[in-house]
Design an enzyme around this catalytic site. Sequence first.
Site, mmCIF file in Angstrom:
data_model
loop_
_atom_site.group_PDB
_atom_site.id
_atom_site.type_symbol
_atom_site.label_atom_id
_atom_site.label_comp_id
_atom_site.label_asym_id
_atom_site.label_seq_id
_atom_site.Cartn_x
_atom_site.Cartn_y
_atom_site.Cartn_z
ATOM 1 N N SER A 73 65.360 -34.645 4.189
ATOM 2 C CA SER A 73 64.252 -33.603 3.918
ATOM 3 C C SER A 73 64.514 -32.890 2.435
ATOM 4 O O SER A 73 65.542 -32.276 2.193
ATOM 5 C CB SER A 73 64.252 -32.259 4.987
ATOM 6 O OG SER A 73 63.250 -31.385 4.877
ATOM 7 N N THR A 104 57.892 -36.978 -0.651
ATOM 8 C CA THR A 104 56.531 -36.626 -0.606
ATOM 9 C C THR A 104 56.116 -36.749 -2.095
ATOM 10 O O THR A 104 55.036 -37.397 -2.546
ATOM 11 C CB THR A 104 56.106 -35.332 0.116
ATOM 12 O OG1 THR A 104 56.653 -35.738 1.179
ATOM 13 C CG2 THR A 104 54.471 -35.296 0.231
ATOM 14 N N ASN A 142 63.364 -27.145 2.783
ATOM 15 C CA ASN A 142 62.115 -27.691 1.961
ATOM 16 C C ASN A 142 61.048 -26.579 2.310
ATOM 17 O O ASN A 142 60.387 -26.581 3.150
ATOM 18 C CB ASN A 142 61.803 -29.186 2.252
ATOM 19 C CG ASN A 142 60.645 -29.606 1.190
ATOM 20 O OD1 ASN A 142 60.115 -28.921 0.436
ATOM 21 N ND2 ASN A 142 60.369 -30.901 1.311
ATOM 22 N N SER A 193 57.928 -29.103 3.599
ATOM 23 C CA SER A 193 58.531 -30.065 4.280
ATOM 24 C C SER A 193 57.665 -30.894 5.227
ATOM 25 O O SER A 193 56.714 -30.385 5.864
ATOM 26 C CB SER A 193 59.582 -29.578 5.188
ATOM 27 O OG SER A 193 60.357 -30.687 5.765
ATOM 28 N N SER A 194 57.496 -32.141 4.890
ATOM 29 C CA SER A 194 56.477 -33.168 5.812
ATOM 30 C C SER A 194 57.171 -32.886 7.114
ATOM 31 O O SER A 194 58.208 -33.603 7.373
ATOM 32 C CB SER A 194 56.388 -34.491 5.283
ATOM 33 O OG SER A 194 56.259 -34.610 3.861
ATOM 34 N N GLY A 241 64.273 -39.430 6.386
ATOM 35 C CA GLY A 241 65.471 -40.301 6.131
ATOM 36 C C GLY A 241 66.512 -39.696 7.327
ATOM 37 O O GLY A 241 66.054 -39.248 8.237
ATOM 38 N N GLU A 246 69.079 -38.183 9.394
ATOM 39 C CA GLU A 246 69.460 -36.845 9.637
ATOM 40 C C GLU A 246 70.616 -36.325 10.441
ATOM 41 O O GLU A 246 70.932 -37.270 11.448
ATOM 42 C CB GLU A 246 68.415 -36.075 10.219
ATOM 43 C CG GLU A 246 67.095 -35.854 9.236
ATOM 44 C CD GLU A 246 66.032 -34.628 9.777
ATOM 45 O OE1 GLU A 246 66.122 -34.361 11.113
ATOM 46 O OE2 GLU A 246 65.105 -34.496 9.183
HETATM 47 N N1 ATP Z 1 60.547 -35.877 -8.880
HETATM 48 C C1 ATP Z 1 60.738 -34.617 -8.877
HETATM 49 N N2 ATP Z 1 60.275 -33.750 -10.040
HETATM 50 C C2 ATP Z 1 60.420 -32.562 -9.919
HETATM 51 N N3 ATP Z 1 60.643 -31.539 -8.544
HETATM 52 C C3 ATP Z 1 60.779 -32.375 -7.388
HETATM 53 C C4 ATP Z 1 60.788 -33.785 -7.567
HETATM 54 N N4 ATP Z 1 60.903 -34.282 -6.471
HETATM 55 C C5 ATP Z 1 60.925 -33.347 -5.406
HETATM 56 N N5 ATP Z 1 60.720 -32.195 -6.266
HETATM 57 C C6 ATP Z 1 60.941 -30.798 -5.780
HETATM 58 O O1 ATP Z 1 61.408 -30.663 -4.345
HETATM 59 C C7 ATP Z 1 60.803 -30.139 -3.405
HETATM 60 C C8 ATP Z 1 60.771 -31.247 -2.144
HETATM 61 O O2 ATP Z 1 60.067 -32.389 -2.285
HETATM 62 P P1 ATP Z 1 59.400 -33.245 -1.297
HETATM 63 O O3 ATP Z 1 58.433 -32.169 -0.488
HETATM 64 O O4 ATP Z 1 58.886 -34.371 -1.904
HETATM 65 O O5 ATP Z 1 60.837 -33.579 -0.162
HETATM 66 P P2 ATP Z 1 60.674 -34.760 0.947
HETATM 67 O O6 ATP Z 1 61.812 -35.576 0.636
HETATM 68 O O7 ATP Z 1 59.252 -34.799 1.044
HETATM 69 O O8 ATP Z 1 61.010 -33.438 2.205
HETATM 70 P P3 ATP Z 1 60.748 -33.561 3.744
HETATM 71 O O9 ATP Z 1 61.295 -34.731 4.362
HETATM 72 O O10 ATP Z 1 61.080 -32.303 4.090
HETATM 73 O O11 ATP Z 1 59.271 -33.641 3.479
HETATM 74 C C9 ATP Z 1 59.194 -30.531 -3.994
HETATM 75 O O12 ATP Z 1 58.308 -29.339 -3.346
HETATM 76 C C10 ATP Z 1 59.390 -30.167 -5.400
HETATM 77 O O13 ATP Z 1 59.639 -28.789 -5.704
HETATM 78 MG MG MG Z 2 57.716 -34.843 2.693
#
Ligand code: ATP
Ligand code: MG
Length: 1063
Positions: free
Chosen positions: A115, A120, A165, A168-169, A405, A407
């Site tokens: 997370s 996402t 996050n 977070s999804s 992923g 956990e």
């Molecule tokens: N490539 C990137 N460039 C800049 N900031 C990023 C990038 N990837 C992620 N972030 C930052 O990290 C935060 C979390 O990313 P994201 O929501 O994609 O996580 P996730 O892996 O989908 O988590 P979850 O499993 O909780 O959904 C985003 O809101 C953003 O602020």
């Molecule tokens: Mg996500």
Amino acid sequence: MEKAPLERMESVLEDRDRIGVPDAILLEDYLSETAFIDNLKKRYNENIIYTYIGHVLVSVNPYKDLGLYTDKLLEKYRNVNFYEVPPHVFAITENAYRSMTSEVTDHCILISGESGAGKTEASKQVLRFLAATSLHRREMDRVRDRLLQSNPLLEAFGNAKTNRNDNSSRFGKYMDIEFNFRGDPVGGHVLNYLLEKSRVVHQEKGERNFHVFYQLLAGAPDDLLKKLHLQRDPNQYHFLKQPENPDMPLSSFDQGQSCNVNSINDRVDFGAVDHALDTLEFKTEEQEAVWCVVAAILHIGNINFYGDDDGHAQIKNDEEVKHASSLFGCDSKALAKALTHRTIEARGERVTSPLTPDQAVYARDALAKSVYERVFNWLVNRLNMSLDSVEKGRKTLLGILDIYGFEIFNKNGFEQFCINYCNEKLQQVFIELTLKSEQEEYRKEGIEWEQISYFDNKIICDLVEEKHKGIISLLDEECLRPGEATDMTFLSKMNSHLSKHDHYFSYDTSSNNKVKKTINKDEFRLRHYAGDVAYRVQGFLDKNNDLLFRDLKEAMVQSSNMIVRVAFPKEELMGKKRPETAGTQFKNSLANLMVILMSKEPSYIRCIKPNDEKRSYCFDTERVGHQVKYLGLMENLRVRRAGFAYRRKYEIFLARYKSLCPATWPNYRGNPKDGVRAIVQHLNYHPDDYRLGETKLFIRLPKTLFYTEDKFQARKQELATMIQAKWKAVMYRRRYLKMREAVTNITKHWRRVKAQRECARRKWAVGIVRAFVKGFITRNEPVNPINARFQQLVKCEFLLRLAKVLPQNLLDTSWPVAPSSCKEASPVIYGLHRTYLARKYVKALTPEKRSMFEEKVLAEQLFKGKKSSYPETLPNWFVTSRLNTAEESLRKTAFEESIKMAGEKTKYSTPCTKYDRHGYKPRERLLILTSGALYLLEAKENKLKQKHRFSLKEIQGLHVSPNNDNLLLIQIPVENAKKDKSEGKDTNPKGDLILNVPNVTETVTKIITVSDNSEVLKIADTDCIGHTMKNGKQGTIMLDTGAMTVINKNKEGKLLVVAGPGQ
Ligand SMILES: Nc1ncnc2c1ncn2[C@@H]1O[C@H](COP(=O)(O)OP(=O)(O)OP(=O)(O)O)[C@@H](O)[C@H]1O
Ligand SMILES: [Mg+2]
């Protein structure tokens, strides 16, 4: 990356000590996790977040906008080869898209990571890249907008702020994008997995419920809120801020208490959701129904219960029930009853019993969770309808999997169990597909197969999912069996069935004390491919059962809300069969997903979270180490490196390294494979270190590639100097040629201008000359247009010439000859000029000079043409005295003082010779003229003696000869002689005076000037002059001319005056 975003990947190898290698398979020590992490760290510190492991992209969340996703960069990554550009999510996507369109196969991009690792965000960029592939035709724009708009909608309902996050999804998502034969996206389809519905009723401290609740309260217009009976303040709602209530054990957890989040603007996000609903063409009533259900859930959360005297649950606040039921469109009484009672059907009989307050709260929360989950599913289905492609014909698919992923928390429950199981399955797919593709590549390239050893995690998957033996089956059995089944009985069941399994551990089954100490009694531990995880059994049964009491289902089935009606179909109540447990459902949906994935060519994005503080520029090595392990990245690397570390198409390798071998430099015209062979042989590669495939060169160890790269860097220096020199020469030559051309151009133009001017000048000159000639020819004609100018010129020229040669004094009578056109003017000008000179001359004269002039003029009148000696007198001025010095001094004394009569002024004096009247004897005398008289004096012995004096008036005549002599006869009346006598001076009258005066014309002129009587002058016109002599007798003077002047008495006794030829 920022420095040279689109350089070939090999070109960054020269900097590998600082920025690491772009592909981890190039790491010398590929088995070392430290080396791998160190490489990621080096790159991360240089703002390079992407690294490959072969075709797997590892992405480290920068928590910072690095400008990596600009439209410009997106375009640059289009249509380029995977290895020609630095690692990037666009490169992975472009690669998948290219092979999908060229090979007409389905592809998928699997994104995993814990997370907050950036799954996402990565999936959004993938979708953006794919959506932008459409040529901008109108219907394609529609599809693209819909695909992109699916994100804000799903995120509103499926994402929440967690402690890890802010966005977070809370569900797994698999999205297929459909492309037509042209490669344009034409539609899409979403599959969702395991929504974390427990979040609807409960959140950990610092976390929030799903975004949609806050978005509705913050962003909805007032009238909508009023219609939904809602207030803006989220703290009014139990599910958003659960008040501590000792009566309600289930809600006595830590509160969420985090309605406002800095990084989130709910009001703006509501607008985005609203826009997405419009774009996805949700009908107005559908949109209303959605908001009604969301609001109803909030109202349900606020329903409170108390226990009556019998301990039966009663509703405290009926109005919340009313609101909820009105929004659901169901009977409020039925809903109230369903919340406080439970009906059980046993052997055909329905028994209804009241619930305790705790049970009522459980039922309430179960309803909220269930409704939310079903609404979410409805939304996904409705979304799929919107994304459904209208195009017929063959389509290819590109899937994006954004799923949780691996956990591992301190306490891991049913959710973690499901998630980690999911990751085991994905790892299985990964290994199978990677090995398969590796094998496929060797086969295609004609290289003998090298056996790759790897860990096959099938054994763990089986441990979880095997029918009748696996953990999920055991859990289901425990849920279904009659009797008192609890989480602990489930644990002992597992212990008895799985104790022998190599990957299962528990307190009871462990014989090793050391292991025993690390496991709690209520836990079981699984040895996953990524590491050991201990799971607490609490809640497993309940969550697996996922029960919603029949009464509530019945109440919902009655609902008139169009979504609830669809979400709770009547058929559900009819079927006697127990619904599938959550575990089995998940297992089945995963199996389904695996089928989907296995049918596609996969690409991988592995996301890593660099720290837990969401901070940029912070790389927590230990934290990253864990994830590297859980994501199985070392396993990835090992599999990939089992064969050859580096492989590259011959053309690409040749293009970069051809300068290292004389045979291939500067150009190799033959087959690229032969070129590469020549290079590797020239570089003395060990035969075991490389293989030449059909289209690619395979290098076993990175150090062979680095050796080549280092040689290339050294060679580059040499080449750079050479190229520089050549380039400079070319540049200078170009510049020179350009300048030369410019010079020619300028000269050409200048010459033309000059020639034009010259031509115009000549033309003009010709005109002038022609006019001149014509003027000349017709110069004598009267003035006409043809000769006017010529004449003008001639006049001008004459005047100019004249100005230069004008006579300067009166005596100069020269005058240029005038041209015919000036014939008239010339004499006029001449006259004018003469007048001018004369006038000038006259004006400059003094009175003395003037009188001298007058005398001269008078002389002219008197003598010109009458007396031959006159011309001789012209050059000299008349003077007032012709006396010598002695005579003059005598005159001044004796004459002036004693002889001259008072009042007279001396006007002229001259010596002269007087001839006696009789005998003509010459006697020297002085003649003095005064203003009144004429004196004749004798100068003797320094004395003056007056011989004659007579008044000027008395002079009767002044006779001169016309000849060149100086004879002057002064005729005096006879009486005068008598008077002379009476006065006693000369008693004897002697008659006229005969004189020889040296300047006779001067003397005569003076006398006439003073006497003002010109009548007296007589110039003889015969050769004799008569004169009165003494005693009145007449004498004759004979005039003659001769060789010399002589005056004497001739033989006849007459005076003979012979005039000479002149001086
Ligand atoms: N490539 C990137 N460039 C800049 N900031 C990023 C990038 N990837 C992620 N972030 C930052 O990290 C935060 C979390 O990313 P994201 O929501 O994609 O996580 P996730 O892996 O989908 O988590 P979850 O499993 O909780 O959904 C985003 O809101 C953003 O602020
Ligand atoms: Mg996500």
